[in-house]
Design an enzyme around this catalytic site. Structure first.
Site, PDB file in Angstrom:
ATOM      1  NE  ARG A  12      11.148  -5.664 -16.738  1.00  0.00           N
ATOM      2  CZ  ARG A  12      10.810  -5.269 -16.725  1.00  0.00           C
ATOM      3  NH1 ARG A  12       9.763  -4.788 -16.157  1.00  0.00           N
ATOM      4  NH2 ARG A  12      10.791  -5.873 -15.274  1.00  0.00           N
ATOM      5  CG  MET A  68       1.048  22.777 -13.581  1.00  0.00           C
ATOM      6  SD  MET A  68       1.414  24.046 -14.388  1.00  0.00           S
ATOM      7  CE  MET A  68       1.839  24.206 -16.158  1.00  0.00           C
ATOM      8  CE1 TYR A 121      -7.044  27.815 -17.976  1.00  0.00           C
ATOM      9  CE2 TYR A 121      -6.406  26.411 -16.898  1.00  0.00           C
ATOM     10  CZ  TYR A 121      -6.295  27.352 -16.846  1.00  0.00           C
ATOM     11  OH  TYR A 121      -5.483  27.719 -16.570  1.00  0.00           O
ATOM     12  CE  LYS A 166       9.886  -1.390  -9.309  1.00  0.00           C
ATOM     13  NZ  LYS A 166       9.529  -3.110  -9.901  1.00  0.00           N
TER      14      LYS A 166
HETATM   15  C1  LIG Z   1       9.513  -4.200  -9.327  1.00  0.00           C
HETATM   16  C2  LIG Z   1       9.614  -5.711  -9.585  1.00  0.00           C
HETATM   17  C3  LIG Z   1       8.653  -6.256  -7.786  1.00  0.00           C
HETATM   18  C4  LIG Z   1       7.616  -5.741  -7.155  1.00  0.00           C
HETATM   19  O1  LIG Z   1       6.558  -5.954  -8.137  1.00  0.00           O
HETATM   20  P1  LIG Z   1       5.408  -5.734  -6.920  1.00  0.00           P
HETATM   21  O2  LIG Z   1       4.260  -6.248  -7.882  1.00  0.00           O
HETATM   22  O3  LIG Z   1       5.628  -4.317  -6.831  1.00  0.00           O
HETATM   23  O4  LIG Z   1       4.796  -6.521  -5.326  1.00  0.00           O
HETATM   24  C5  LIG Z   1       9.838  -7.545  -8.102  1.00  0.00           C
HETATM   25  N1  LIG Z   1      10.112  -7.568  -9.150  1.00  0.00           N
HETATM   26  C6  LIG Z   1      10.958  -6.935 -10.024  1.00  0.00           C
HETATM   27  C7  LIG Z   1      12.158  -7.478 -10.793  1.00  0.00           C
HETATM   28  C8  LIG Z   1      10.384  -5.592 -10.173  1.00  0.00           C
HETATM   29  O5  LIG Z   1      11.181  -4.978 -10.911  1.00  0.00           O
END
Ligand SMILES: *Cc1c(COP(=O)(O)O)cnc(C)c1O
Length: 819
Positions: free
Chosen positions: A585, A762, A713, A487
């Site tokens: 969640r 920036m 800055y 992701k």
């Molecule tokens: C992102 C995610 C993971 C991976 O977690 P890591 O700590 O990066 O290994 C596992 N399960 C779910 C549901 C996630 O959203």
């Protein structure tokens, strides 16, 4: 060439020759690299991780007829095949290679040492090519397997062989010596690589020197007596030492260091020579000095050595995928050209599934026979290359054959002719492989194709990603699958590129957060199943069209998706059920399970592929009791679901940290995220992960700033003593966080850390490089990578590595590396 019967007799092994006495030309151990089925002998190697006997069915289907397998392998299903039986298939491969080696009587140079093996080999190849027709190890093939495959390439047309030998454990060198049977040995140096597997420095040196047992000549640095003694003890060879001490055969008595070169003076056979080494870094100089000693020993005149040194090319054995014009990507592998390295580069290109169009640009192959051209044409045809451009006079003769074999071919007599006639608009949305011999100057083609990159780049080592996956694999209970979490654009590293390499290395599942991310992967031709964690009604159409597998997290979304499938007339659509066990969640609560069962039980539209939950504190030992409670809840719900459904599904709860810390929670699959990139956020670091992501920039300007002045800055960077300040081409818009201002953050430059001065701007950041030697404008600067970890940077910013990684902005170009 050998027939299968001959090979069986060389190996002194039982065989079942049912397909006929095939002639064998290729030895194969990696099923993905199959090109010539009928002349291939497939060795089914078995390691802890992978047993290649599992691929014999696939190899057979693809036309391979000859195999070396374990005596217990059941050959019943393969009526029309040849089997040779060996209890240790790798040893059989080595025996065959050693036998092949014995057929040749030209000199064989073997190189070992802790560093520089590949570079010395490649440089000797460059320096000796005018005299010799050399066969050499491809890339850095120097392992128990790599050496055997390298030696197999020897043939009667060669008159010199140069092979690398690398070891990681004691007992290995004797086997390599037996395969290579070198006549000349080279010891580059002894360093700390693989130190952990040896009792001592002495033992490691001793082991390395076993390579020289039957050599006539050994070339080594003689400044370390202990090394020279070790060679003496292991070999009767004549030792040609080089180094600074007077006792050395090649005695170097001065090194004059300039900006881009080093001039050395040395004495050999009572004559003083001067050589100009066209590199200035110590490692390169040392490697060139080794090469000079070899060439002097071969009686090559000093003027000729000097001429050739000037043409030495830096060796970068890594294949890089870099962004190029018009949405293309470029693999530039144009420092040498032989058929073995061509196959490796093509293989890397082949893995870039995100491009359907693949173009190869090739030069003539220096010193190649007609057979080599035929082989290249065959390979191009077998690999379905979309377009091929060949450059050079020799290709002219073979062009008609090329044209007959494949479509879309173009010929140019010279690189200049190509550059002046070809339009860059030809290249669009494709991956381009440049493979050319040095004298063709393909760097000019690379310059034309390469996109001008903003000088800040993120380098992702695909090799490290795979290393990391394999580290986790070692920790898994048998049969546990891996879902790779890619992701947020693969945690900022690029989703398609990472997914591709994961698919190639056979992870089981991919997961992304949103449907768009899944669509992007499908468009990049990723075929693995993909779970989508966050869907809404609007995305159903897309999900189904791209064969994505949604996470179902509530009764509401379940009913809606079910109704959608019903309207579409779809059956058995794969879904994943998310259970809320404490994160609060997304997910079904315990009280909703009965409704869930009610809907799923009589339903032939949905198939539950997996049921899972997510741990809230997987890296925190203090919360382990809670993690176990979460797992218990999941298990209870899974049993209930299992009782109601008449098929089985995958259960999973562990992320990277949990899969090593709490192995009892691995269930059927783990979900691997941050660990892929080499970040281990557990406290006891049981795995040796490699950092896969390096963020780099360059120095734009250097300036002396007087005490009392300020930098940046709002005059935040107060200078107390006269200082040298470097301005870097990176700022908070790139993801270098402003929290790192005023000494909180640091960068790594020329082997040292330099603190940030003043506020991060920036697009630019100033750092204090006072006291760091030799910093120059244009120098490379590491923001994080091997020397500064992402975890460290995160800590300085009071955040977590996830946020640092995903916060690197899209204007930073991503470059992918395979080592
Ligand atoms: C992102 C995610 C993971 C991976 O977690 P890591 O700590 O990066 O290994 C596992 N399960 C779910 C549901 C996630 O959203």
């Amino acid at each position: 060439m050998y027939t299968i019967n001959k090979i069986a007799s060389v190996l002194n092994a039982d065989a079942k020759i049912a397909a006929g006495d095939y002639v064998i030309e290729q030895l194969l151990t990696d099923s993905r690299r199959l090109i010539f089925p009928s002349t291939t002998l497939f060795f089914a190697l078995a390691t802890a991780r992978r047993d290649a006997h599992n691929f014999i069915g696939e190899m057979y289907e693809r036309g391979v007829r000859s195999f070396v397998v374990h005596p217990h392998f059941d050959t019943a299903a393969f009526a029309n095949a040849n089997f040779i039986f060996a209890a240790d298939t790798l040893a059989a491969l080595q025996t065959l290679a050693a036998y092949h080696r014995k057929q040749f009587h030209y000199p064989v140079i073997a190189i070992t040492g802790s560093n520089g093996k590949t570079i010395v080999k490649e440089w000797l190849y460059q320096l000796l090519s005018p005299e010799y027709n050399i066969v050499r190890s491809p890339r850095s093939y120097n392992s128990q397997l790599g050496v055997a495959l390298s030696v197999w390439q020897m043939n009667a047309e060669n008159n010199l062989a140069i092979f690398e030998a690398g070891i990681s454990m004691s007992g290995e060198m004797e086997k390599l010596e037996n395969i290579i049977q070198p006549t000349t040995g080279i010891l580059t140096n002894i360093g700390s690589a693989h130190h952990e597997n040896f009792v001592s420095e002495a033992q490691k040196t001793e082991e390395k020197c076993k390579l020289f047992k039957h050599c006539n000549t050994v070339i080594a640095n003689g400044d370390n007596n202990f090394i020279v003694d070790a060679i003496h003890q292991n070999s009767k060879a004549n030792i040609i030492t080089w180094g600074d001490n007077e006792s050395n055969a090649v005695q170097i008595f001065s090194r004059k260091k300039n900006e881009e070169n080093v001039v050395i003076e040395l004495k050999y056979s009572n004559t003083v020579y001067q050589f100009n080494i066209p590199f200035a870094d110590d490692a390169s100089v040392q490697n060139v000095e080794t090469c000079i000693a070899v060439l002097l020993n071969l009686n090559i005149p000093a003027e000729i050595i000097n001429d050739r040194l000037q043409a030495l090319q830096p060796v970068d054995m890594r294949l890089q995928l870099t962004p190029a014009i018009n949405n293309c990507a470029l693999i530039n592998d144009s420092y040498s050209f032989d058929t073995a390295s061509f196959a490796v580069a093509l293989d890397f290109m082949q893995q870039q599934n995100q491009f359907t169009h693949k173009t190869v640009i090739l030069s003539d192959v220096p010193g190649a026979s007609k057979g080599a051209y035929a082989e290249i044409i065959f390979v191009l045809k077998a690999r379905n290359i979309s377009s091929t451009i060949v450059i050079g006079e020799q290709w002219k003769a073979y062009f008609p054959f090329l044209k007959e074999a494949i479509e879309n071919v173009y010929h140019y007599n010279s690189t200049n002719e190509f550059l002046s006639q070809f339009s860059t608009s030809f290249f669009r949305n494709q991956v381009i492989l440049l493979k050319g011999a040095r004298r063709f100057g393909f760097e000019n083609i690379a310059a034309m194709l390469q996109q001008k990159v903003h000088r800040t780049v993120m380098e992702i080592s695909l090799t490290a990603v795979i290393h990391n996956v394999n580290e986790y694999r070692k920790m898994l209970n048998p049969g546990v699958k891996i879902m790779a979490m890619v992701k947020a654009s693969g945690y900022g590293s690029g989703s398609a590129e990472i997914a591709n390499v994961l698919q190639y290395h056979k992870v089981d599942y991919l997961a992304v957060a949103y449907p768009d991310e899944g669509v992007e992967l499908r468009r990049a031709n990723i075929r693995l199943p993909i779970m989508i964690m966050n869907i809404d009604e609007e995305a159903f159409e897309q999900v189904v069209q791209y064969n994505l597998e949604p996470e179902i997290y509530s009764v509401g979304i379940l009913k809606k998706f079910d109704a959608f499938l019903n309207r579409q007339g779809l059956q058995y659509y794969p879904v994943h059920i998310k259970i809320n066990t404490g994160m609060h969640r997304l997910g079904f609560g315990e009280d909703e399970i009965d409704i869930l069962i009610e809907i799923l039980k009589t339903n032939n539209r949905l198939v539950v592929k997996s049921v899972f939950s997510h741990l809230v504190a997987s890296e925190d030992a203090a919360e382990d009791a809670y993690s176990f409670l979460q797992a218990e809840k999941l298990e209870k719900i899974c049993s209930k679901l299992q009782a109601a459904l008449n098929y089985s599904f995958i259960k999973h709860i562990s992320n990277s940290a949990a899969s090593i810390r709490l192995p009892q929670l691995q269930f059927d699959m783990i979900r691997l995220g941050i660990g892929l990139y080499g970040i281990d956020n557990t406290s006891n670091h049981q795995l040796s992960l490699q950092p896969a992501v390096t963020l780099k920039t360059t120095v734009a300007q250097l300036r002396k700033v007087k005490a009392g002045d300020t930098v940046g800055y709002n005059r935040r960077g107060k200078i107390n003593v006269d200082s040298i300040i470097a301005t870097l081409r990176i700022g908070y818009a790139d993801g270098f966080r402003r929290a790192l201002s005023n000494g909180v953050g640091k960068v790594f430059i020329k082997g040292k850390c330099a603190p940030v001065v003043g506020s991060v701007a920036m697009d630019m950041t100033m750092v204090d490089v006072t006291g760091i030697n030799d910093v120059e404008e244009g120098d490379e600067v590491e923001i994080f990578g091997n020397n500064i970890s992402i975890s460290e940077v995160a800590k300085s910013c009071h955040t977590i590595p996830y946020e640092i990684l995903t916060g690197i902005s899209s204007r930073v170009k991503r470059i992918y590396i395979e080592e």
